[in-house]
Design a protein around this motif. Sequence first.
Motif, PDB file in Angstrom:
ATOM      1  N   LYS A  53       0.831  -1.210   0.000  1.00 11.37           N
ATOM      2  CA  LYS A  53       0.000   0.000   0.000  1.00 11.37           C
ATOM      3  C   LYS A  53       0.865   1.259   0.000  1.00 11.37           C
ATOM      4  CE  LYS A  53      -3.829  -2.254   2.410  1.00 11.37           C
ATOM      5  NZ  LYS A  53      -4.722  -2.227   3.594  1.00 11.37           N
ATOM      6  N   PRO A  54       1.592   1.487  -1.088  1.00  7.34           N
ATOM      7  CA  PRO A  54       2.525   2.623  -1.109  1.00  7.34           C
ATOM      8  C   PRO A  54       1.886   3.963  -1.449  1.00  7.34           C
ATOM      9  CG  PRO A  54       2.674   1.443  -3.171  1.00  7.34           C
ATOM     10  CD  PRO A  54       1.653   0.694  -2.338  1.00  7.34           C
ATOM     11  N   CYS A  55       0.631   3.963  -1.944  1.00 11.55           N
ATOM     12  CA  CYS A  55       0.049   5.196  -2.468  1.00 11.55           C
ATOM     13  C   CYS A  55      -0.758   5.928  -1.401  1.00 11.55           C
ATOM     14  CB  CYS A  55      -0.828   4.901  -3.682  1.00 11.55           C
ATOM     15  SG  CYS A  55       0.076   4.085  -5.020  1.00 11.55           S
ATOM     16  N   GLY A  56      -1.004   7.226  -1.657  1.00 13.58           N
ATOM     17  CA  GLY A  56      -1.732   8.066  -0.735  1.00 13.58           C
ATOM     18  C   GLY A  56      -3.233   8.008  -0.958  1.00 13.58           C
ATOM     19  N   VAL A  57      -3.924   8.982  -0.377  1.00 14.99           N
ATOM     20  CA  VAL A  57      -5.381   9.057  -0.458  1.00 14.99           C
ATOM     21  C   VAL A  57      -5.787   9.462  -1.867  1.00 14.99           C
ATOM     22  CG1 VAL A  57      -7.436  10.124   0.538  1.00 14.99           C
ATOM     23  CG2 VAL A  57      -5.419   9.689   1.978  1.00 14.99           C
ATOM     24  N   ASN A  58      -6.859   8.809  -2.360  1.00 18.73           N
ATOM     25  CA  ASN A  58      -7.413   9.094  -3.691  1.00 18.73           C
ATOM     26  C   ASN A  58      -6.396   8.857  -4.794  1.00 18.73           C
ATOM     27  OD1 ASN A  58      -9.893   9.922  -2.538  1.00 18.73           O
ATOM     28  ND2 ASN A  58      -9.110  12.000  -2.255  1.00 18.73           N
ATOM     29  N   MET A 108       6.144  -0.299  -9.005  1.00 16.96           N
ATOM     30  CA  MET A 108       4.786   0.183  -8.745  1.00 16.96           C
ATOM     31  C   MET A 108       4.703   1.661  -9.089  1.00 16.96           C
ATOM     32  SD  MET A 108       3.957  -1.714  -5.141  1.00 16.96           S
ATOM     33  CE  MET A 108       5.531  -1.232  -4.471  1.00 16.96           C
ATOM     34  N   ILE A 109       3.559   2.053  -9.644  1.00 19.14           N
ATOM     35  CA  ILE A 109       3.316   3.439 -10.043  1.00 19.14           C
ATOM     36  C   ILE A 109       2.087   3.950  -9.300  1.00 19.14           C
ATOM     37  CG2 ILE A 109       2.798   5.000 -11.935  1.00 19.14           C
ATOM     38  CD1 ILE A 109       5.582   3.857 -12.029  1.00 19.14           C
ATOM     39  N   CYS A 110       2.216   5.106  -8.655  1.00 20.39           N
ATOM     40  CA  CYS A 110       1.092   5.754  -7.976  1.00 20.39           C
ATOM     41  C   CYS A 110       0.612   6.924  -8.818  1.00 20.39           C
ATOM     42  CB  CYS A 110       1.506   6.241  -6.583  1.00 20.39           C
ATOM     43  SG  CYS A 110       1.833   4.903  -5.407  1.00 20.39           S
ATOM     44  N   GLU A 111      -0.682   6.951  -9.140  1.00 18.04           N
ATOM     45  CA  GLU A 111      -1.274   8.013  -9.934  1.00 18.04           C
ATOM     46  C   GLU A 111      -2.569   8.475  -9.274  1.00 18.04           C
ATOM     47  OE1 GLU A 111       0.217   6.788 -14.421  1.00 18.04           O
ATOM     48  OE2 GLU A 111      -1.824   6.320 -13.788  1.00 18.04           O
ATOM     49  N   CYS A 112      -2.835   9.771  -9.387  1.00 20.67           N
ATOM     50  CA  CYS A 112      -4.078  10.303  -8.853  1.00 20.67           C
ATOM     51  C   CYS A 112      -5.264   9.796  -9.669  1.00 20.67           C
ATOM     52  CB  CYS A 112      -4.044  11.839  -8.868  1.00 20.67           C
ATOM     53  SG  CYS A 112      -2.921  12.567  -7.662  1.00 20.67           S
ATOM     54  N   GLN A 113      -6.391   9.595  -8.998  1.00 22.41           N
ATOM     55  CA  GLN A 113      -7.596   9.170  -9.687  1.00 22.41           C
ATOM     56  C   GLN A 113      -8.061  10.248 -10.665  1.00 22.41           C
ATOM     57  OE1 GLN A 113     -10.595   8.099  -6.847  1.00 22.41           O
ATOM     58  NE2 GLN A 113      -9.285   6.643  -5.758  1.00 22.41           N
ATOM     59  N   PRO A 114      -8.838   9.879 -11.681  1.00 19.74           N
ATOM     60  CA  PRO A 114      -9.357  10.886 -12.612  1.00 19.74           C
ATOM     61  C   PRO A 114     -10.166  11.946 -11.869  1.00 19.74           C
ATOM     62  CG  PRO A 114      -9.666   8.682 -13.508  1.00 19.74           C
ATOM     63  CD  PRO A 114      -9.186   8.500 -12.087  1.00 19.74           C
ATOM     64  N   GLY A 115      -9.888  13.208 -12.181  1.00 20.29           N
ATOM     65  CA  GLY A 115     -10.558  14.306 -11.511  1.00 20.29           C
ATOM     66  C   GLY A 115      -9.867  14.759 -10.246  1.00 20.29           C
ATOM     67  N   ASN A 166       0.098  15.124  -4.891  1.00 16.12           N
ATOM     68  CA  ASN A 166       1.182  14.170  -4.712  1.00 16.12           C
ATOM     69  C   ASN A 166       0.573  12.797  -4.497  1.00 16.12           C
ATOM     70  OD1 ASN A 166       3.418  12.674  -4.027  1.00 16.12           O
ATOM     71  ND2 ASN A 166       4.274  14.224  -2.646  1.00 16.12           N
ATOM     72  N   ALA A 167       0.743  11.916  -5.475  1.00 17.79           N
ATOM     73  CA  ALA A 167       0.104  10.609  -5.408  1.00 17.79           C
ATOM     74  C   ALA A 167       0.604   9.771  -4.248  1.00 17.79           C
ATOM     75  CB  ALA A 167       0.317   9.862  -6.724  1.00 17.79           C
ATOM     76  N   ALA A 168       1.781  10.057  -3.720  1.00 17.04           N
ATOM     77  CA  ALA A 168       2.304   9.286  -2.595  1.00 17.04           C
ATOM     78  C   ALA A 168       1.728   9.751  -1.266  1.00 17.04           C
ATOM     79  CB  ALA A 168       3.826   9.364  -2.558  1.00 17.04           C
ATOM     80  N   VAL A 169       1.108  10.935  -1.237  1.00 14.02           N
ATOM     81  CA  VAL A 169       0.565  11.475   0.011  1.00 14.02           C
ATOM     82  C   VAL A 169      -0.955  11.612  -0.083  1.00 14.02           C
ATOM     83  CG1 VAL A 169       0.664  13.383   1.656  1.00 14.02           C
ATOM     84  CG2 VAL A 169       2.729  12.689   0.432  1.00 14.02           C
ATOM     85  N   GLN A 170      -1.432  12.513  -0.942  1.00 12.90           N
ATOM     86  CA  GLN A 170      -2.870  12.746  -1.052  1.00 12.90           C
ATOM     87  C   GLN A 170      -3.168  13.474  -2.353  1.00 12.90           C
ATOM     88  OE1 GLN A 170      -4.676  14.596   2.356  1.00 12.90           O
ATOM     89  NE2 GLN A 170      -6.565  15.122   1.284  1.00 12.90           N
ATOM     90  N   CYS A 171      -4.251  13.084  -2.990  1.00  6.82           N
ATOM     91  CA  CYS A 171      -4.741  13.743  -4.191  1.00  6.82           C
ATOM     92  C   CYS A 171      -6.069  14.420  -3.869  1.00  6.82           C
ATOM     93  CB  CYS A 171      -4.929  12.746  -5.337  1.00  6.82           C
ATOM     94  SG  CYS A 171      -3.407  11.928  -5.870  1.00  6.82           S
ATOM     95  N   ASP A 172      -6.204  15.676  -4.250  1.00  2.68           N
ATOM     96  CA  ASP A 172      -7.408  16.457  -3.979  1.00  2.68           C
ATOM     97  C   ASP A 172      -8.241  16.589  -5.242  1.00  2.68           C
ATOM     98  OD1 ASP A 172      -6.549  16.875  -1.327  1.00  2.68           O
ATOM     99  OD2 ASP A 172      -5.310  18.578  -1.978  1.00  2.68           O
ATOM    100  N   LYS A 173      -9.569  16.714  -5.043  1.00  2.00           N
ATOM    101  CA  LYS A 173     -10.485  16.818  -6.162  1.00  2.00           C
ATOM    102  C   LYS A 173     -10.275  18.142  -6.886  1.00  2.00           C
ATOM    103  CE  LYS A 173     -15.346  16.174  -7.418  1.00  2.00           C
ATOM    104  NZ  LYS A 173     -15.005  15.076  -8.335  1.00  2.00           N
ATOM    105  N   VAL A 174     -10.282  18.081  -8.209  1.00  2.00           N
ATOM    106  CA  VAL A 174     -10.056  19.261  -9.035  1.00  2.00           C
ATOM    107  C   VAL A 174     -11.400  19.865  -9.422  1.00  2.00           C
ATOM    108  CG1 VAL A 174      -9.092  20.127 -11.187  1.00  2.00           C
ATOM    109  CG2 VAL A 174      -7.916  18.316  -9.939  1.00  2.00           C
TER     110      VAL A 174
END
Length: 704
Positions: A155-160, A174-181, A185-193
């Motif tokens: 579980k290396p990725c952050g929230v969302n 392993m690759i961490c990417e933010c969800q669509p929208g 920082n994919a390793a910490v937290q992704c916020d809604k755009v």
Amino acid sequence: MRVGCRSDDDCSGQHSCVNKNCIPACAPDGSSCGTGATCYGANHRAVCDCPPGLLGNPKVACVVVGCRSNSECPGDKACINNKCVSPCEVNSPCPLPSECRVYNHQPDCTCPAGYVGDTLQGCQKTDITCSGDFDCPSQTACINGACVNPCTATKPCGVNALCKVLDTVPVRTMICECQPGYQGNAAVQCDKVISCPIEKGFIRDDVGNCVCPPNTGLNENEECMRCPEEKGLKVDDRGRCVCALEQGMIIDERGHCICPVEYGYKLERGRCIKPGEKTPGCTSDKDCPDNRFCDLTTSTCEDPCYTKRYGTSPFRTDFPRPEMMVSCLSDGVQVEIRIAEQGFNGVLYVKSHSKDEQCRRVVTLPADSSERTEIFKVNFGNCGLIHVNGQASFVLVIQKHPKLVTYKAQAYHIKCVYQTGEKNVTLGFNVSMLTTAGTIANTGPPPRCIMRIVTKTGQEINSAEIGDDLQLQVEVQPSTIYGGFARTCIAKTMEDNVENEYIVTDENGCATDPTIFGEWDYNADTQTLQSSFNAFKFPSSDNIRFQCNIRVCFGKCQPVNCRGYNAFGRRRRDVSDVELLPKNETEVAVSETIFEGQLREEITIESNAILTFERREERLIDPTEAPDLQRVEDICVSMIGFIIALVITALLALVAVAVAVSCWLMAYRRRPNTSGPLPHPAEFPNPLFTTPEPVTEPSPDYLS
């Protein structure tokens, strides 16, 4: 034939002049140094040194006594008590049944096949289904002897953020990417755009809300469209452009907002007037379009740019509209202003920054000048120009007096809207990066980088002459797992003087001057990076070395195109990928279709230092000219010696002249001063100075 030497200066630094011949400073039979010592020529003298692992007097003998540091031992041994031995054999820190292995002179504990665990709890026997990631199917990795999904296990990725597994070898990535929208920082937290579709005409207002521009409204496709009131349209409370039915407009069978002019109606200022009805005048500015104002004296809508409003006004309103062109650039905003006024003498500046030289421009034109275009550019970070929700703006003032702001001054609000989309920071991990301290995992040894200065044949050297063909060689071990590329390479000296530094490759790995240092190339036979160069030196030093940043990749690194040549400076990316990525986005992962060249880490290393000497060229002559040349050189002297000889000769000549003059004066003073008559010829002697011959005295008469 070759002309011999006269002194050591006529020979190279590795040779000395003996009997007018340049011979190597180090004797070919090895007699210059002691037994086991290494000899190299420097400054026309033999320099002896004991090689690594040997100690003693190099002039006498070097004996095997061990080592002085770990660097003198192989990578699988360490220097302990002046001997290269395995630290696992001397004092193994690994409890049984773990195995001790040496990497880069340091012991490392690993569990043998059939065991899992760590150095604290020990190795536990288990039924192992894999020994490495290569034994596992796609999208899985070997963790603790079992093939599992590394995203689920670690579980290396952050929230969302979403985790993806790339089937790279020899270990999975392993690759961490933010969800669509989402973005961040994919390793910490992704916020809604909160997206603002600029392509549909939306803009952000001063508080950051996504709205339609003034005089526009939403259509049935949720797009911002022009909604001119003079055509009978209006923007309702919901922000939609609708037909102004209260102004007499109607909607025909096709859904168009029209004024039925075919029945005698006429459309004036957004109102559909019945036949015979008097055109109502305006009572306020709200009754007029945005580019008009209500003249209360005539109840008509007038253009404020060509009419003086409300009687006498202290401000000029009949300015001619300047021809401007605004360019929204990546580093700022540029305005091209056409100045048609002859003899213009004024200042262009950003409002509130009139004293900043970076924000003002003095323009002075001759009285008979023609039309001129001035380019006024404001960079981001200067003059208060910054990005705010995708917009950048400033107020440009055109002051038409060199010192004062008069009624002729003009001010324009310059605005640029930048299209900004989602920005995702993609972060890559390797399974080996996620193991905690002390964990025993079958992920392979750490990388080790070696950089050396060698000859064309690959032999490491410690000295060279200027112009010798050399190579800088970079090796990443073990080469079966890792690859590497070099960037930001600097040539420097052992003295660490900043003045003695020269950048030979830039941050991308491309040569700054290929005539000094060539592009990087990959040698598949030796599995090393190589760059050719001719030996050079700094004027104030006789040694040189190199320092490079080596980026280590899993597998073979992809090359970069330097002037049409594939050089291993950094990972090459397709043009389409570059165009899709924002400039400030850092991308670690490669395309999912490429399973080589995954970045692991960056290491700064230095090469060995070599001594560089100036080359002494020996001159070849024609054999027929050799005797004459030899005779000439037998009597030749150096320039300094010739000058000294002339001075000495001149001094000796002066001394000789002085002695001769002194002798003549002395002789002249000692000559007797005789006085008397002038000398007579021999035929007529002077009787005063002649002695008569004696004659016989006559006898007296009385004796006869």
